[in-house]
Design a protein around this motif. Structure first.
Motif, PDB file in Angstrom:
ATOM      1  N   UNK A   1       0.863  -1.184   0.000  1.00  0.00           N
ATOM      2  CA  UNK A   1       0.000   0.000   0.000  1.00  0.00           C
ATOM      3  C   UNK A   1       0.895   1.229   0.000  1.00  0.00           C
ATOM      4  N   UNK A   2       0.587   2.163  -0.895  1.00  0.00           N
ATOM      5  CA  UNK A   2       1.284   3.447  -0.955  1.00  0.00           C
ATOM      6  C   UNK A   2       0.288   4.498  -0.492  1.00  0.00           C
ATOM      7  N   UNK A   3       0.668   5.234   0.534  1.00  0.00           N
ATOM      8  CA  UNK A   3      -0.250   6.175   1.175  1.00  0.00           C
ATOM      9  C   UNK A   3       0.116   7.622   0.850  1.00  0.00           C
ATOM     10  N   UNK A   4      -0.773   8.320   0.184  1.00  0.00           N
ATOM     11  CA  UNK A   4      -0.613   9.743  -0.115  1.00  0.00           C
ATOM     12  C   UNK A   4      -1.753  10.535   0.528  1.00  0.00           C
ATOM     13  N   UNK A   5      -2.030  10.222   1.785  1.00  0.00           N
ATOM     14  CA  UNK A   5      -3.075  10.918   2.513  1.00  0.00           C
ATOM     15  C   UNK A   5      -2.497  12.138   3.204  1.00  0.00           C
ATOM     16  N   UNK A   6      -3.147  13.281   3.006  1.00  0.00           N
ATOM     17  CA  UNK A   6      -2.797  14.486   3.760  1.00  0.00           C
ATOM     18  C   UNK A   6      -3.729  14.544   4.958  1.00  0.00           C
ATOM     19  N   UNK A   7      -3.191  14.886   6.118  1.00  0.00           N
ATOM     20  CA  UNK A   7      -4.008  15.020   7.324  1.00  0.00           C
ATOM     21  C   UNK A   7      -4.206  16.510   7.575  1.00  0.00           C
TER      22      UNK A   7
END
Length: 195
Positions: A187-193
């Motif tokens: 899994x590659x995560x490009x989530x901005x919080x």
């Protein structure tokens, strides 16, 4: 409403690559509704759409459907596999010239037609199913605003998560849900919080 939905689907079918076309057809009623309730301005969504139209225009000009796009807040994720090195190079060059992209996540690869690694790749149908299930796992997950996330999968079994979480806890839940699927290798995560 039905004629608006039909017209929207026809537009999507003429500008989107094959995998994206199928995904849009399968999820169109939900997708159109979700886009309307996203926690973003219409202007921000319009900027995303403009970028995707330009990238799809490049694919059309190059007569290829070897790539797939996801976008959120002008952060563009592109996946795909090309078997023609010159076409790959031209596509990358042209995409990198598109104005308005804040961040480009380039996950497009070149792999020759006769490369033995191709035997280990997932086929198009499996990739589509895996991507649909990854996004589906976000829907109904307590504490996750699925409309603020995009998912896609590539032929290597990698699931990509793109979007915005309102808290670190939401980001962790979304990541755990997309990771929890059969055949997911990475899994590659490009989530901005950001609230």
């Amino acid at each position: 409403m039905r004629s608006l939905l039909t017209a929207s689907l026809l537009v999507l079918l003429t500008i989107a690559p094959a995998q994206a076309q199928l995904m849009d057809v399968l999820t169109a009623p939900k997708t159109l509704f979700d886009r309307a309730i996203e926690a973003r301005s219409a202007g921000d969504i319009a900027k995303d759409n403009e970028i995707v139209v330009k990238v799809n225009g490049i694919m059309g000009k190059l007569a290829t459907i070897k790539a797939s796009t996801e976008i959120y807040e002008q952060r563009l994720l592109i996946t795909g596999i090309f078997d023609d090195k010159a076409l790959y190079d031209r596509f990358e060059r042209d995409v990198r010239q598109v104005q308005g992209i804040k961040k480009l996540y380039w996950h497009v690869t070149y792999l020759a037609k006769d490369d033995a690694k191709r035997k280990a790749l997932l086929d198009w149908a499996d990739v589509t199913v895996m991507a649909t299930k990854a996004q589906g796992r976000l829907v109904g997950t307590a504490g996750v605003a699925d409309v603020n996330f995009r998912t896609t999968t590539d032929a290597y079994g990698t699931v990509y998560l793109l979007g915005r979480a309102r808290s670190g806890e939401e980001a962790k839940k979304a990541l755990a849900r997309v990771r929890d699927g059969n055949g997911v290798k990475k899994v590659v995560n490009y989530t901005a919080v950001r609230p």
